[in-house]
Motif scaffolding. Structure first.
Motif, mmCIF file in Angstrom:
data_model
loop_
_atom_site.group_PDB
_atom_site.id
_atom_site.type_symbol
_atom_site.label_atom_id
_atom_site.label_comp_id
_atom_site.label_asym_id
_atom_site.label_seq_id
_atom_site.Cartn_x
_atom_site.Cartn_y
_atom_site.Cartn_z
ATOM 1 N N PHE B 142 -10.867 2.035 -6.549
ATOM 2 C CA PHE B 142 -11.422 1.135 -5.532
ATOM 3 C C PHE B 142 -11.262 1.755 -4.149
ATOM 4 N N HIS B 143 -12.364 1.758 -3.418
ATOM 5 C CA HIS B 143 -12.346 2.286 -2.049
ATOM 6 C C HIS B 143 -12.174 1.121 -1.081
ATOM 7 N N ASP B 144 -11.064 1.122 -0.342
ATOM 8 C CA ASP B 144 -10.823 0.049 0.641
ATOM 9 C C ASP B 144 -11.774 0.181 1.817
ATOM 10 N N SER B 145 -12.415 -0.922 2.169
ATOM 11 C CA SER B 145 -13.242 -0.924 3.378
ATOM 12 C C SER B 145 -12.348 -1.255 4.562
ATOM 13 N N CYS B 146 -12.538 -0.569 5.662
ATOM 14 C CA CYS B 146 -11.661 -0.774 6.831
ATOM 15 C C CYS B 146 -11.721 -2.217 7.329
ATOM 16 N N TYR B 147 -12.937 -2.782 7.310
ATOM 17 C CA TYR B 147 -13.094 -4.122 7.893
ATOM 18 C C TYR B 147 -12.622 -5.225 6.963
ATOM 19 N N LEU B 148 -12.343 -4.855 5.722
ATOM 20 C CA LEU B 148 -11.755 -5.813 4.798
ATOM 21 C C LEU B 148 -10.235 -5.605 4.793
ATOM 22 N N GLY B 149 -9.829 -4.354 4.682
ATOM 23 C CA GLY B 149 -8.413 -4.009 4.558
ATOM 24 C C GLY B 149 -7.676 -4.114 5.874
ATOM 25 N N ARG B 150 -7.615 -2.988 6.586
ATOM 26 C CA ARG B 150 -6.822 -2.986 7.826
ATOM 27 C C ARG B 150 -7.250 -4.070 8.802
ATOM 28 N N ALA B 151 -8.559 -4.289 8.920
ATOM 29 C CA ALA B 151 -9.027 -5.249 9.923
ATOM 30 C C ALA B 151 -8.622 -6.670 9.573
ATOM 31 N N ASN B 152 -8.564 -6.998 8.281
ATOM 32 C CA ASN B 152 -8.301 -8.384 7.893
ATOM 33 C C ASN B 152 -7.268 -8.553 6.787
ATOM 34 N N ASN B 153 -6.600 -7.475 6.434
ATOM 35 C CA ASN B 153 -5.515 -7.538 5.446
ATOM 36 C C ASN B 153 -5.922 -8.069 4.078
ATOM 37 N N VAL B 154 -7.154 -7.820 3.681
ATOM 38 C CA VAL B 154 -7.555 -8.180 2.317
ATOM 39 C C VAL B 154 -7.487 -6.902 1.474
ATOM 40 N N TYR B 155 -6.445 -6.795 0.687
ATOM 41 C CA TYR B 155 -6.272 -5.603 -0.150
ATOM 42 C C TYR B 155 -6.265 -5.959 -1.640
ATOM 43 N N GLU B 156 -5.729 -7.133 -1.963
ATOM 44 C CA GLU B 156 -5.488 -7.435 -3.378
ATOM 45 C C GLU B 156 -6.664 -8.103 -4.069
ATOM 46 N N ALA B 157 -7.419 -8.941 -3.337
ATOM 47 C CA ALA B 157 -8.519 -9.683 -3.996
ATOM 48 C C ALA B 157 -9.473 -8.748 -4.737
ATOM 49 N N PRO B 158 -9.988 -7.698 -4.078
ATOM 50 C CA PRO B 158 -10.908 -6.828 -4.824
ATOM 51 C C PRO B 158 -10.238 -6.151 -6.018
ATOM 52 N N ARG B 159 -8.957 -5.848 -5.896
ATOM 53 C CA ARG B 159 -8.252 -5.195 -7.018
ATOM 54 C C ARG B 159 -8.081 -6.166 -8.175
ATOM 55 N N GLU B 160 -7.801 -7.429 -7.843
ATOM 56 C CA GLU B 160 -7.661 -8.434 -8.900
ATOM 57 C C GLU B 160 -8.979 -8.590 -9.654
ATOM 58 N N VAL B 161 -10.080 -8.568 -8.899
ATOM 59 C CA VAL B 161 -11.398 -8.713 -9.524
ATOM 60 C C VAL B 161 -11.636 -7.553 -10.492
ATOM 61 N N ILE B 162 -11.311 -6.351 -10.051
ATOM 62 C CA ILE B 162 -11.548 -5.175 -10.908
ATOM 63 C C ILE B 162 -10.659 -5.224 -12.145
ATOM 64 N N LYS B 163 -9.407 -5.609 -11.931
ATOM 65 C CA LYS B 163 -8.479 -5.657 -13.072
ATOM 66 C C LYS B 163 -8.923 -6.669 -14.119
ATOM 67 N N ALA B 164 -9.606 -7.727 -13.660
ATOM 68 C CA ALA B 164 -10.070 -8.759 -14.595
ATOM 69 C C ALA B 164 -11.075 -8.193 -15.595
ATOM 70 N N LEU B 165 -11.619 -7.008 -15.274
ATOM 71 C CA LEU B 165 -12.610 -6.403 -16.170
ATOM 72 C C LEU B 165 -11.953 -5.575 -17.258
ATOM 73 N N ASP B 166 -10.617 -5.640 -17.319
ATOM 74 C CA ASP B 166 -9.906 -4.913 -18.363
ATOM 75 C C ASP B 166 -10.134 -3.410 -18.257
ATOM 76 N N VAL B 167 -10.041 -2.899 -17.018
ATOM 77 C CA VAL B 167 -10.254 -1.475 -16.796
ATOM 78 C C VAL B 167 -8.930 -0.843 -16.372
ATOM 79 N N GLU B 168 -8.943 0.459 -16.301
ATOM 80 C CA GLU B 168 -7.771 1.155 -15.763
ATOM 81 C C GLU B 168 -8.047 1.439 -14.291
ATOM 82 N N LEU B 169 -7.364 0.693 -13.417
ATOM 83 C CA LEU B 169 -7.577 0.876 -11.977
ATOM 84 C C LEU B 169 -6.714 2.040 -11.499
#
Lengths: 445, 255
Positions: B142-169
């Protein structure tokens, strides 16, 4: 008993305090060249930030090795300076180790702790010199570090090493003299680290030892006072300014750009929206954006004086990493150097800001400003919460709104937005076309 | 939105599509995927369609505050006119601007990024993932977007979504707070980069490819473009795909 040493000490102390006071006034005035900005809200959050980030060095520990070595110097600096209080009392009163008889074995334990820290500081400074000059950590080799900044960094480390040697020499000779039964000197029991260098001095006559001990004492206290003055001319100012700088941190989300109310009023008027314009518009609108330091906020200038040129910002900057001219550290150094230049000119009765120069152009180029992706990596990386991005964006505002000097492709983007409300040239009527295929699929379902 | 308002209905959430979501050929697929998810789940939502204008983010970052505020004030009038309370968007730039910068201009809404919205839907069990879908067991970074991550501290939501797909993150070396920008932020998307040794998206793509991931997940239209171009530049477009989170979820749901 001669009062000469006490008089000499008081003169040295008075001169140091006088120069320091003058320097503090100079720096304060320079910071106040910036525009007023209220940063006193949420005091609890501010104290907490200061405790964690400055006092607790939280952000330093993103890189463990320099953080650990820095922590040794930091703790050493704070703790060893407790001993300086005794130095000053001894100097004024003409006493020697005033607190030793009062504190007894606690005193010996304290001196042992100070000696341990002195050795730790010494060790860290040597490793830091090694990193800067032998292994050449890349962030210390960038173009903005050429000349004075590199010398400044090395000088600080060398001075600290010499000061620590002075402490150890003083303690070693002091204890040899005490053990020889010299009445002026008090035997303190074992001082572990300085006893290791005692063999260097044991062959000396008592007279020579007294000279070495006194020389080390004077050198250490005068050195510390001189260093305190030096710090105000140096990037090392962070040892004091890191605290206010983190207290005045930006507590808003990093992505938020500060609004320009003077623009809002004009936009509202243009769009015919009623506005209480007169209530919050300054009587006279200055420039839009920042061309020089007085257009920036005072916080930006405080940031600049708090920067110790560690370069963590630059080493994380995507533009710098890929060879663009932008270096967030250089932005901070430029703001500081320009503030210094204006301040000196004002003090000399010169033109100050009206010297025909400005931050934009003479220090920072458009090419640097235009390379920024506003990604906040520099802001995140700074161990003392400096915000180079805020300065870059304010300067871009000046270039765009006062000079119309933005790159042609941005001007084209502006035009698209004005005419079709999108940065790309598409008809606003086509905004919903993506839905056609979804609708078709739903109908076919 | 206009249609719903005319019928006197008010949707639960307004989907802010954004300019890339409306016009970019590749990114329209993300808009469609997200809308299909919303339809499937039965979320009551609306879009502004032709009444939506650019939030003004690139104009503001390029220094043109007037233009930004013209866009922003017009948008706020529309949003307030429809009494919008909650906004969801797939674009971190729109997300940041509406969430953080519209309040100063009179636009106050609850704004969430689609990664957070998708995470909620997954957590609530509303999105039924098949598991064993196309992505099962695959290596995804997963590539963190600056305006989601550093700008607004959203780091885990996208990772949780990806993990829900039963993949190796798998994480890149620079991730979360240290994530490297794709090179498009701050209005760079709309001009050529300044002279340098390398393009930023190439540097980032190399890092993503070094993880050995079979797909690069993003949550931003600009990042999608930059990473896709980077993968093409490295001639890996046949074995490494770049997807938005919504596309991955929609694929797994078989819609």
């Amino acid at each position: 008993m001669s009062f000469l040493p006490q008089v000499a000490f008081l003169i040295i102390l008075a001169v140091a305090v006088f120069i320091l006071a003058k320097r503090v006034r100079f720096l304060k005035r320079n910071i106040q060249l910036g525009k007023a900005e209220a940063r006193n809200d949420q005091p609890e959050a501010r104290w907490k930030t200061m405790l964690l980030v400055a006092f607790g060095q939280q952000k330093m520990f993103k890189r463990f090795i320099p953080a650990f070595l820095h922590l040794l110097i930091y703790v050493g600096f704070v703790v060893i300076n407790l001993e300086v209080l005794e130095f000053i009392l001894d100097g004024i009163l003409g006493t020697h180790r005033l607190l030793a008889p009062i504190l007894g074995s606690v005193y010996t334990a304290a001196i042992n702790i100070f000696e341990f820290l002195a050795v730790a500081v010494l060790f860290s400074c040597v490793v830091f010199l090694f990193r800067r000059n032998i292994t050449k950590v890349p962030r210390f080799q960038k173009p903005e570090m050429k000349g004075w900044p590199t010398l400044d960094g090395n000088l600080i480390l060398v001075i600290e090493i010499i000061l620590m040697f002075a402490i150890l020499t003083m303690n070693a000779t002091d204890q040899i003299l005490a053990n020889r039964g010299d009445e002026h000197y008090i035997a303190l029991g074992t001082l572990f680290f300085s006893s290791l260098i005692q063999p260097l001095f044991e062959g000396m006559s008592t007279g020579t030892l007294v000279f070495v001990e006194r020389f080390a004492w004077w050198f250490h206290i005068a050195g510390i006072l001189a260093f305190a003055v030096y710090v105000t001319f140096s990037k090392h100012l962070h040892i004091f300014l890191a605290f206010p700088n983190t207290w005045y941190s930006n507590l808003k989300p990093k992505g938020e750009m500060q609004n320009m109310p003077e623009v809002t009023n004009e936009v509202n008027m243009m769009l015919g929206i009623p506005t209480d314009a007169l209530a919050d518009t300054p009587a006279e609108i200055g420039r839009f954006g920042a061309k020089d330091i007085n257009d920036l906020s005072w916080v930006n200038i405080l940031n600049a004086y708090s920067c110790t040129e560690c370069g963590r910002c630059t080493s994380e900057c995507p533009a710098n990493l890929t060879g663009k001219k932008l270096s967030p550290r250089k932005i901070m150094m430029d703001v500081r150097d320009r503030a210094d230049e204006v301040g000196k000119s004002l003090d000399a009765g010169g033109p100050g800001l009206e010297d025909g120069k400005s931050l934009l152009g003479d220090y920072i180029t458009k090419e640097e400003l235009n390379a920024c992706t506003s990604c906040n990596a520099c802001v995140e990386a700074c161990p003392v919460n400096i915000d180079p991005l805020s300065i870059i964006l304010q300067m871009r505002r000046y270039v765009a709104m006062e000079e119309s000097g933005t790159p042609a492709q941005w001007n084209a983007m502006f035009q698209n937005m004005e005419t079709s409300f999108s940065p790309w040239k598409f008809s606003p009527q086509d905004r919903f076309n993506w839905a056609d295929s979804v609708k078709e699929e739903e109908i076919s379902d | 939105m206009a249609e719903m308002a005319a019928k006197g209905e008010s949707p639960e959430v307004l989907f802010w599509v954004g300019c890339a979501g409306s016009f970019d050929d590749r990114y329209k697929a993300v808009t469609q995927a997200f809308v299909k998810i919303l339809n499937k789940v039965g979320v009551s939502f609306a879009v502004l369609g032709p009444e939506e204008a650019c939030t003004g983010d690139p104009a503001r970052r390029a220094g043109n505050e007037f233009l930004f505020q013209m866009q922003a004030v017009a948008n706020i009038q529309v949003l307030n006119g429809y009494e919008v309370k909650k906004v969801v968007t797939a674009c971190p730039h729109c997300f940041n601007t509406i969430k953080n910068e519209y309040p100063a201009l009179g636009g106050n809404y609850e704004v969430i990024h689609h990664s957070q919205f998708l995470q909620q839907l997954i957590n609530e069990g509303k999105v039924a993932l098949k598991g064993g879908g196309e992505f099962k067991g695959k290596k995804i970074t997963f590539h963190d977007s600056c305006y989601l991550g550093r700008a607004n501290n959203v780091y885990e939501a996208p990772r949780e979504v990806i993990k829900a797909l039963d993949v190796e993150l798998v994480e890149m070396k620079r991730c979360r707070t240290k994530g490297l920008c794709c090179g498009a932020g701050g209005a760079q998307m709309f001009k050529e980069p300044e002279p340098g040794k390398k393009d930023i998206n190439i540097e980032r793509t190399e890092e993503a490819l070094a993880t050995g991931a079979q797909a690069i997940a993003v949550g931003c239209p600009f990042c999608l473009t930059m990473m896709t171009d980077g993968v093409k530049n490295k001639e890996r477009e046949n074995d490494v795909k770049v997807y938005d989170l919504a596309e991955m979820i929609a694929k797994d749901m078989g819609i």
